[in-house]
Design a protein around this motif. Sequence first.
Motif, PDB file in Angstrom:
ATOM      1  N   ALA A  20       0.822  -1.204   0.000  1.00 30.58           N
ATOM      2  CA  ALA A  20       0.000   0.000   0.000  1.00 30.58           C
ATOM      3  C   ALA A  20       0.858   1.258   0.000  1.00 30.58           C
ATOM      4  N   VAL A  21       1.946   1.238   0.776  1.00 29.53           N
ATOM      5  CA  VAL A  21       2.846   2.386   0.849  1.00 29.53           C
ATOM      6  C   VAL A  21       3.521   2.621  -0.501  1.00 29.53           C
ATOM      7  N   ALA A  22       3.981   1.543  -1.130  1.00 26.44           N
ATOM      8  CA  ALA A  22       4.633   1.678  -2.432  1.00 26.44           C
ATOM      9  C   ALA A  22       3.651   2.204  -3.476  1.00 26.44           C
ATOM     10  N   SER A  23       2.418   1.712  -3.433  1.00 23.61           N
ATOM     11  CA  SER A  23       1.401   2.171  -4.379  1.00 23.61           C
ATOM     12  C   SER A  23       1.074   3.642  -4.159  1.00 23.61           C
ATOM     13  N   ALA A  24       0.941   4.036  -2.886  1.00 28.49           N
ATOM     14  CA  ALA A  24       0.640   5.434  -2.571  1.00 28.49           C
ATOM     15  C   ALA A  24       1.784   6.345  -2.996  1.00 28.49           C
ATOM     16  N   ALA A  25       3.020   5.871  -2.828  1.00 26.36           N
ATOM     17  CA  ALA A  25       4.175   6.682  -3.227  1.00 26.36           C
ATOM     18  C   ALA A  25       4.179   6.918  -4.725  1.00 26.36           C
ATOM     19  N   ARG A  26       3.798   5.904  -5.484  1.00 20.80           N
ATOM     20  CA  ARG A  26       3.739   6.075  -6.941  1.00 20.80           C
ATOM     21  C   ARG A  26       2.651   7.077  -7.333  1.00 20.80           C
ATOM     22  N   ARG A  27       1.496   6.976  -6.676  1.00 20.29           N
ATOM     23  CA  ARG A  27       0.366   7.851  -7.027  1.00 20.29           C
ATOM     24  C   ARG A  27       0.553   9.274  -6.531  1.00 20.29           C
TER      25      ARG A  27
END
Length: 259
Positions: A237-244
């Motif tokens: 979730a953190v990696a996905s949020a960082a990308r977005r």
Amino acid sequence: MTPRVVAIGGGKGGVGKSLVAANVGIFLATLGKRVILVDAAFGAANLHIFAGVPRPSRSLSEALVPSGPRLAELAVPTHVAGVKLIGGVYDPPWIAEPSPAVIEVLTEQLHELPADWVVVDLGPGTASPVLALLLAADIQIIVAVPDPTSIELMHRFIKAAFLRSLERRGLGHLAARVSRDPRHLEGGTPSALEVYLGAVSDGVAEVDELRDAILSFSPHLVINSARSKSDMELGRAVASAARRRLGTPIRYPRAPGVR
């Protein structure tokens, strides 16, 4: 043969960077690789404990003084075959604030060590020496734990590291431009996404170079001390949020990370 250098850092202390560094080194040694662990947590060295060398006979700072030995001469054996350690437990107080010249010497010698892999344990935070060593590595690993403070500081660390990477490419003025323009910045340190959107909006000439800089900055994330499935999901979730939200392509493994 030039070794591959792995740098392990993070925004918060106490998240287990040294444990991860030691485990990465041991794992690589089980694959038959020659590994040198380097404790670059200036002024707070503790990698020797995790490497099983309670009293290393040599210390990193010896190579950073005029006419000192080469870094390679300071590596001492560990109890793991194929793994050596350059510790920092006996470093003098001045090592806590190394100059840019000292970091340049260290960076150069890290890439000359007689090993297949060099694993560098960095201190916490976004001090200039930490970011310089992180970005000089071939692979960057950022460690956090399932804690709101750690995750917040991890995001700040990523922002600071990315901005430093822009400076290294001669594109630091693009971030400064966004910082001065409230139209593009929500507040605080600009993210890669904010810098990019600002550059596109203003029609700057280096947009393609900026895009390449963003895509090439892709550190790996390790969620340490993960004890549940939700902790593992947090990493994704953190990696996905960082990308977005930040525009930073953080890498997070599908399989469970180092614990």
